[in-house]
Design a protein around this motif. Sequence first.
Motif, PDB file in Angstrom:
ATOM      1  N   MET A   1       0.840  -1.172   0.000  1.00 27.76           N
ATOM      2  CA  MET A   1       0.000   0.000   0.000  1.00 27.76           C
ATOM      3  C   MET A   1       0.893   1.246   0.000  1.00 27.76           C
ATOM      4  SD  MET A   1      -2.888   1.466   2.659  1.00 27.76           S
ATOM      5  CE  MET A   1      -2.815   0.138   3.724  1.00 27.76           C
ATOM      6  N   THR A   2       0.600   2.169  -0.873  1.00 30.87           N
ATOM      7  CA  THR A   2       1.382   3.402  -0.930  1.00 30.87           C
ATOM      8  C   THR A   2       0.694   4.481  -0.102  1.00 30.87           C
ATOM      9  OG1 THR A   2       0.238   4.157  -2.909  1.00 30.87           O
ATOM     10  CG2 THR A   2       2.253   2.890  -3.239  1.00 30.87           C
ATOM     11  N   GLU A   3       1.504   5.362   0.439  1.00 32.76           N
ATOM     12  CA  GLU A   3       0.960   6.458   1.229  1.00 32.76           C
ATOM     13  C   GLU A   3       0.485   7.561   0.302  1.00 32.76           C
ATOM     14  OE1 GLU A   3       3.219   7.810   4.598  1.00 32.76           O
ATOM     15  OE2 GLU A   3       4.383   5.956   4.517  1.00 32.76           O
ATOM     16  N   ARG A   4      -0.599   8.192   0.679  1.00 29.99           N
ATOM     17  CA  ARG A   4      -1.147   9.285  -0.113  1.00 29.99           C
ATOM     18  C   ARG A   4      -0.819  10.599   0.577  1.00 29.99           C
ATOM     19  NH1 ARG A   4      -3.024   8.166  -4.926  1.00 29.99           N
ATOM     20  NH2 ARG A   4      -4.355   9.957  -4.767  1.00 29.99           N
ATOM     21  N   PHE A   5      -0.412  11.578  -0.181  1.00 23.99           N
ATOM     22  CA  PHE A   5      -0.100  12.884   0.365  1.00 23.99           C
ATOM     23  C   PHE A   5      -1.125  13.884  -0.146  1.00 23.99           C
ATOM     24  CE2 PHE A   5       3.921  10.615   0.462  1.00 23.99           C
ATOM     25  CZ  PHE A   5       4.303  10.841   1.774  1.00 23.99           C
ATOM     26  N   GLU A   6      -1.635  14.680   0.748  1.00 21.99           N
ATOM     27  CA  GLU A   6      -2.667  15.660   0.398  1.00 21.99           C
ATOM     28  C   GLU A   6      -2.081  16.923  -0.237  1.00 21.99           C
ATOM     29  OE1 GLU A   6      -5.943  15.126   0.629  1.00 21.99           O
ATOM     30  OE2 GLU A   6      -5.475  13.111   1.343  1.00 21.99           O
ATOM     31  N   ARG A   7      -0.785  17.048  -0.247  1.00 24.40           N
ATOM     32  CA  ARG A   7      -0.143  18.266  -0.711  1.00 24.40           C
ATOM     33  C   ARG A   7       0.221  18.201  -2.187  1.00 24.40           C
ATOM     34  NH1 ARG A   7       4.371  20.114   2.550  1.00 24.40           N
ATOM     35  NH2 ARG A   7       3.764  22.003   1.543  1.00 24.40           N
ATOM     36  N   SER A  34      10.905  11.999   2.656  1.00 21.03           N
ATOM     37  CA  SER A  34       9.524  12.067   2.206  1.00 21.03           C
ATOM     38  C   SER A  34       8.560  12.120   3.395  1.00 21.03           C
ATOM     39  CB  SER A  34       9.217  10.849   1.323  1.00 21.03           C
ATOM     40  OG  SER A  34       7.869  10.846   0.945  1.00 21.03           O
ATOM     41  N   LYS A  35       8.785  11.275   4.376  1.00 20.86           N
ATOM     42  CA  LYS A  35       7.926  11.273   5.567  1.00 20.86           C
ATOM     43  C   LYS A  35       8.097  12.556   6.378  1.00 20.86           C
ATOM     44  CE  LYS A  35       7.206   6.414   6.251  1.00 20.86           C
ATOM     45  NZ  LYS A  35       6.314   5.728   7.146  1.00 20.86           N
ATOM     46  N   ALA A  36       9.331  13.017   6.524  1.00 11.41           N
ATOM     47  CA  ALA A  36       9.596  14.214   7.324  1.00 11.41           C
ATOM     48  C   ALA A  36       8.953  15.467   6.717  1.00 11.41           C
ATOM     49  CB  ALA A  36      11.098  14.418   7.481  1.00 11.41           C
ATOM     50  N   LEU A  37       8.945  15.543   5.394  1.00  9.19           N
ATOM     51  CA  LEU A  37       8.399  16.721   4.722  1.00  9.19           C
ATOM     52  C   LEU A  37       6.949  16.530   4.262  1.00  9.19           C
ATOM     53  CD1 LEU A  37      11.440  17.811   2.521  1.00  9.19           C
ATOM     54  CD2 LEU A  37      10.700  18.766   4.699  1.00  9.19           C
ATOM     55  N   SER A  40       5.678  13.489  -1.558  1.00  8.63           N
ATOM     56  CA  SER A  40       5.943  12.220  -2.236  1.00  8.63           C
ATOM     57  C   SER A  40       7.429  12.086  -2.549  1.00  8.63           C
ATOM     58  CB  SER A  40       5.140  12.136  -3.538  1.00  8.63           C
ATOM     59  OG  SER A  40       5.644  13.054  -4.482  1.00  8.63           O
ATOM     60  N   GLU A  41       7.871  10.836  -2.681  1.00  8.39           N
ATOM     61  CA  GLU A  41       9.272  10.582  -3.024  1.00  8.39           C
ATOM     62  C   GLU A  41       9.606  11.197  -4.378  1.00  8.39           C
ATOM     63  OE1 GLU A  41      10.423   6.494  -2.540  1.00  8.39           O
ATOM     64  OE2 GLU A  41       9.513   6.388  -0.555  1.00  8.39           O
ATOM     65  N   GLU A  42       8.668  11.137  -5.299  1.00 15.68           N
ATOM     66  CA  GLU A  42       8.889  11.702  -6.634  1.00 15.68           C
ATOM     67  C   GLU A  42       9.096  13.213  -6.550  1.00 15.68           C
ATOM     68  OE1 GLU A  42       9.737  11.458 -10.554  1.00 15.68           O
ATOM     69  OE2 GLU A  42       9.375   9.790  -9.203  1.00 15.68           O
ATOM     70  N   SER A  43       8.300  13.880  -5.731  1.00 16.85           N
ATOM     71  CA  SER A  43       8.430  15.321  -5.545  1.00 16.85           C
ATOM     72  C   SER A  43       9.792  15.671  -4.958  1.00 16.85           C
ATOM     73  CB  SER A  43       7.315  15.826  -4.621  1.00 16.85           C
ATOM     74  OG  SER A  43       7.476  17.184  -4.331  1.00 16.85           O
ATOM     75  N   ILE A  44      10.240  14.878  -3.984  1.00 16.61           N
ATOM     76  CA  ILE A  44      11.543  15.090  -3.360  1.00 16.61           C
ATOM     77  C   ILE A  44      12.651  14.932  -4.404  1.00 16.61           C
ATOM     78  CG2 ILE A  44      13.180  14.245  -1.624  1.00 16.61           C
ATOM     79  CD1 ILE A  44      10.737  15.394  -0.273  1.00 16.61           C
ATOM     80  N   LYS A  45      12.550  13.871  -5.224  1.00 14.19           N
ATOM     81  CA  LYS A  45      13.571  13.622  -6.252  1.00 14.19           C
ATOM     82  C   LYS A  45      13.669  14.785  -7.235  1.00 14.19           C
ATOM     83  CE  LYS A  45      12.423   9.002  -6.964  1.00 14.19           C
ATOM     84  NZ  LYS A  45      12.341   7.843  -7.831  1.00 14.19           N
ATOM     85  N   ILE A  46      12.521  15.278  -7.670  1.00 16.46           N
ATOM     86  CA  ILE A  46      12.494  16.361  -8.651  1.00 16.46           C
ATOM     87  C   ILE A  46      13.115  17.621  -8.070  1.00 16.46           C
ATOM     88  CG2 ILE A  46      10.953  17.924  -9.911  1.00 16.46           C
ATOM     89  CD1 ILE A  46       9.071  15.442 -10.255  1.00 16.46           C
ATOM     90  N   ARG A  47      12.731  17.968  -6.847  1.00 12.48           N
ATOM     91  CA  ARG A  47      13.267  19.185  -6.216  1.00 12.48           C
ATOM     92  C   ARG A  47      14.762  19.048  -5.948  1.00 12.48           C
ATOM     93  NH1 ARG A  47      11.943  24.621  -5.667  1.00 12.48           N
ATOM     94  NH2 ARG A  47      13.954  25.277  -4.884  1.00 12.48           N
ATOM     95  N   ALA A  48      15.175  17.886  -5.474  1.00 13.79           N
ATOM     96  CA  ALA A  48      16.597  17.662  -5.184  1.00 13.79           C
ATOM     97  C   ALA A  48      17.427  17.785  -6.460  1.00 13.79           C
ATOM     98  CB  ALA A  48      16.793  16.301  -4.542  1.00 13.79           C
TER      99      ALA A  48
END
Length: 59
Positions: A1-7, A34-37, A40-48
Amino acid sequence: MTERFERHKQPWTSDEIQKLHMYAKKGMSLKAISKALTRSEESIKIRAKADGLGISKLR
């Protein structure tokens, strides 16, 4: 199950960007950042990548 982010598609705040840089320098994993912020992991990857940061691949 993947976590859903509302942001979904929310702009990054300067505070979040500072935290991302700090976490990346500490060597935190992508999943931990991803959890701390609550982004999503994808969002973190793109920004990084845009900021030229290296993120640890360890989960």
